[in-house]
Design a protein around this motif. Structure first.
Motif, mmCIF file in Angstrom:
data_model
loop_
_atom_site.group_PDB
_atom_site.id
_atom_site.type_symbol
_atom_site.label_atom_id
_atom_site.label_comp_id
_atom_site.label_asym_id
_atom_site.label_seq_id
_atom_site.Cartn_x
_atom_site.Cartn_y
_atom_site.Cartn_z
ATOM 1 N N THR A 147 -8.009 22.104 -27.904
ATOM 2 C CA THR A 147 -7.387 21.098 -27.045
ATOM 3 C C THR A 147 -7.190 21.724 -25.684
ATOM 4 O O THR A 147 -6.400 22.663 -25.523
ATOM 5 N N VAL A 148 -7.928 21.229 -24.691
ATOM 6 C CA VAL A 148 -7.967 21.907 -23.397
ATOM 7 C C VAL A 148 -7.111 21.166 -22.368
ATOM 8 O O VAL A 148 -6.880 19.964 -22.481
ATOM 9 N N PRO A 149 -6.633 21.878 -21.344
ATOM 10 C CA PRO A 149 -5.758 21.251 -20.337
ATOM 11 C C PRO A 149 -6.536 20.409 -19.342
ATOM 12 O O PRO A 149 -7.770 20.504 -19.226
ATOM 13 N N GLU A 150 -5.801 19.622 -18.588
ATOM 14 C CA GLU A 150 -6.394 18.807 -17.537
ATOM 15 C C GLU A 150 -7.084 19.705 -16.510
ATOM 16 O O GLU A 150 -6.589 20.762 -16.153
ATOM 17 N N GLY A 151 -8.247 19.275 -16.072
ATOM 18 C CA GLY A 151 -9.006 20.027 -15.086
ATOM 19 C C GLY A 151 -10.096 20.895 -15.675
ATOM 20 O O GLY A 151 -10.934 21.426 -14.929
ATOM 21 N N THR A 152 -10.125 21.023 -16.994
ATOM 22 C CA THR A 152 -11.135 21.872 -17.627
ATOM 23 C C THR A 152 -12.545 21.352 -17.345
ATOM 24 O O THR A 152 -13.474 22.138 -17.098
ATOM 25 N N ASP A 153 -12.726 20.044 -17.372
ATOM 26 C CA ASP A 153 -14.060 19.471 -17.159
ATOM 27 C C ASP A 153 -14.562 19.666 -15.731
ATOM 28 O O ASP A 153 -15.753 19.492 -15.467
ATOM 29 N N GLU A 154 -13.674 20.017 -14.823
ATOM 30 C CA GLU A 154 -14.083 20.235 -13.436
ATOM 31 C C GLU A 154 -14.630 21.636 -13.204
ATOM 32 O O GLU A 154 -15.181 21.928 -12.134
ATOM 33 N N VAL A 155 -14.481 22.505 -14.200
ATOM 34 C CA VAL A 155 -14.983 23.878 -14.088
ATOM 35 C C VAL A 155 -16.463 23.896 -14.441
ATOM 36 O O VAL A 155 -16.877 23.356 -15.468
ATOM 37 N N VAL A 156 -17.262 24.511 -13.585
ATOM 38 C CA VAL A 156 -18.702 24.622 -13.806
ATOM 39 C C VAL A 156 -19.007 26.002 -14.385
ATOM 40 O O VAL A 156 -18.516 27.015 -13.877
ATOM 41 N N LEU A 157 -19.793 26.030 -15.459
ATOM 42 C CA LEU A 157 -20.180 27.292 -16.083
ATOM 43 C C LEU A 157 -21.611 27.633 -15.718
ATOM 44 O O LEU A 157 -22.488 26.761 -15.680
ATOM 45 N N ALA A 251 -7.289 26.153 -16.602
ATOM 46 C CA ALA A 251 -8.472 25.328 -16.807
ATOM 47 C C ALA A 251 -9.733 26.183 -16.906
ATOM 48 O O ALA A 251 -10.599 25.931 -17.762
ATOM 49 N N ALA A 252 -9.851 27.201 -16.062
ATOM 50 C CA ALA A 252 -11.013 28.091 -16.117
ATOM 51 C C ALA A 252 -11.047 28.862 -17.439
ATOM 52 O O ALA A 252 -12.104 29.022 -18.060
ATOM 53 N N GLU A 253 -9.877 29.323 -17.871
ATOM 54 C CA GLU A 253 -9.820 30.055 -19.137
ATOM 55 C C GLU A 253 -10.198 29.147 -20.304
ATOM 56 O O GLU A 253 -10.970 29.534 -21.189
ATOM 57 N N ALA A 254 -9.691 27.928 -20.308
ATOM 58 C CA ALA A 254 -10.007 26.990 -21.387
ATOM 59 C C ALA A 254 -11.490 26.656 -21.410
ATOM 60 O O ALA A 254 -12.098 26.525 -22.482
ATOM 61 N N ALA A 255 -12.086 26.518 -20.230
ATOM 62 C CA ALA A 255 -13.512 26.209 -20.169
ATOM 63 C C ALA A 255 -14.344 27.328 -20.791
ATOM 64 O O ALA A 255 -15.335 27.071 -21.491
ATOM 65 N N LEU A 256 -13.941 28.564 -20.549
ATOM 66 C CA LEU A 256 -14.666 29.693 -21.125
ATOM 67 C C LEU A 256 -14.507 29.738 -22.643
ATOM 68 O O LEU A 256 -15.478 29.950 -23.381
ATOM 69 N N TRP A 257 -13.289 29.522 -23.131
ATOM 70 C CA TRP A 257 -13.073 29.526 -24.579
ATOM 71 C C TRP A 257 -13.832 28.371 -25.247
ATOM 72 O O TRP A 257 -14.417 28.542 -26.311
#
Length: 409
Positions: A147-157, A251-257
């Motif tokens: 369950t990721v926080p708001e803004g995670t989808d805005e992070v580009v990998l 958000a960046a950390e959640a995107a990586l996980w």
């Protein structure tokens, strides 16, 4: 036979390092590892014990800069590569090296010494206390969701070559160091350590891989990892082996996980060493399916009580007199008045009555905030001499984030 303790000569490094390898089982390290450790060796800070022409003892002390509560970066000796030849045990060689080393550290003006212990029971008698802990876990990504926080989808990998992305990753790491006690500010060449990837130690896993997290073109996080493929009768069963992960915001950390937990042909993420309060534990839907375990990591020795306690800040006001016992470094023995708060601290010798009595080992264990003085008192290792002083000191020594050592040395 007599032995001689002396500063390591570069010409003797191969024999010295061979003694170390033999003491740790005799399995030779890869040429890449040996090359890096030789490059990192600070010869004037490394010592050996010699019996005639044979090296029978090794020890070193890297010149580290360690983050402490409050964000200061403090000089610290990174004690490393300690060994005694099996033929020369119980002759006082280890004690002689510890004696010389701590005398040197004091002369260098470094208030702290730190190490990672192959056997934790060894170093307590020299005043080292367990100052950080680490978490290992295996996330079952078939059964666990995030369950990721708001803004995670805005992070580009973005996938990147680990070597070519080293500067961007290290810039993120450097910004993270003051935020968590126990981290080392990496000096030149140390950035190679997380990227050291000899094929002989992959155990069937892929070469090291890297993914960068970006926002508005800026790198705000990274993960270094490998993939270990596996196929079971039930289907694909590969593992993601996490080496390193840092991020500048949730958000960046959640995107990586989320990325690590959704890589094709894998069913788990294996975490070797993460902070005990790491964010992934609050992102997963079922922490039991992640089987987290905790163990000791960095052991810390206060070399100069006054300088060490003044180097950090305290999360609550404190005015306590410590009665410190330190038989191995007697310059620390006696009473010290610590006064401080979140803005700074002073620690000076005093003749005032003591409020709390403890040894330098307990002081080291509590120094970064991983272990409370109240907990140590419950084990009989700290004594309260003034009512209320123990809680006051224990609260002050705490840290809002768990201290953590990101890599060995």
């Amino acid at each position: 036979m007599t032995t001689e303790l002396r500063v390591l000569d570069p010409a003797d490094w191969d024999e010295w390092y061979g003694t170390l390898e033999l003491s740790f089982g005799g399995v030779p390290e890869s040429p890449q590892e040996r090359k890096l450790w030789r490059e990192l060796t600070e010869f004037d800070r490394f010592i050996g014990v010699w019996d005639g022409e044979r090296c029978v003892g090794t020890a070193g002390a890297f010149s580290f800069r360690l983050s402490v509560p409050g964000g200061a970066i403090v000089p610290a000796a990174g004690v490393t590569m300690v060994s005694v030849a099996a033929t020369h045990r119980r002759r006082g060689i280890l004690t002689s090296m510890m004696r010389r080393q701590l005398d040197d550290v004091r002369a260098w003006g470094e208030p702290l010494a730190v190490l990672t212990a192959s056997e934790p029971e060894i170093y307590g008698r020299f005043g080292y206390g367990i100052a950080t802990f680490t978490t290992r876990a295996t996330i079952d990504t078939y059964r666990v969701r995030l369950t990721v926080p708001e803004g995670t989808d805005e992070v580009v990998l973005r996938q990147a070559d680990p070597a070519k992305a080293a500067a961007e990753c290290e810039a993120v790491y450097a910004r993270r160091v003051p935020a968590r006690p126990g981290m080392t500010a990496r000096q030149p060449k140390w950035e190679q350590l997380p990227r050291l990837d000899p094929e002989s130690e992959r155990g069937g896993a892929s070469p090291r891989q890297c993914v960068l997290a970006e926002r508005d073109g800026e790198v705000v996080g990274y993960a270094l990892y490998a993939i270990k493929p596996n196929w079971s009768p039930a289907g694909v069963d590969g593992s993601v082996l996490l080496k390193d992960l840092e991020a500048l915001d949730p958000a960046a950390e959640a995107a990586l996980w989320r990325f690590l937990c959704s890589i094709d042909l894998t069913s788990s993420v294996q975490i070797h060493s993460r902070p005990v309060d790491d964010a992934w534990q609050h992102l997963v839907t079922d922490v039991r399916r992640c089987t987290p375990t905790q163990r000791d990591a960095m052991h810390l020795r206060v070399v100069d009580v006054g300088a060490a306690l003044e180097a950090r800040t305290y999360q609550a006001p404190v005015d306590v007199v410590f009665e410190v016992a330190d038989a191995f470094c007697p310059w620390n023995e006696g009473r010290w008045r610590l006064t401080g708060d979140a803005k700074g601290a002073a620690c000076v010798r005093t003749e005032d009555a003591a409020d709390v009595a403890l040894s330098v080992r307990e002081l080291g264990a509590a120094y970064l905030g991983a272990t409370s003085l109240v907990s140590l008192a419950a084990a009989g290792r700290v004594r309260e001499l003034r009512r209320g002083a123990l809680v006051e000191a224990s609260v002050a020594f705490g840290s809002p984030v768990a201290p953590w050592l990101p890599h060995g040395f």
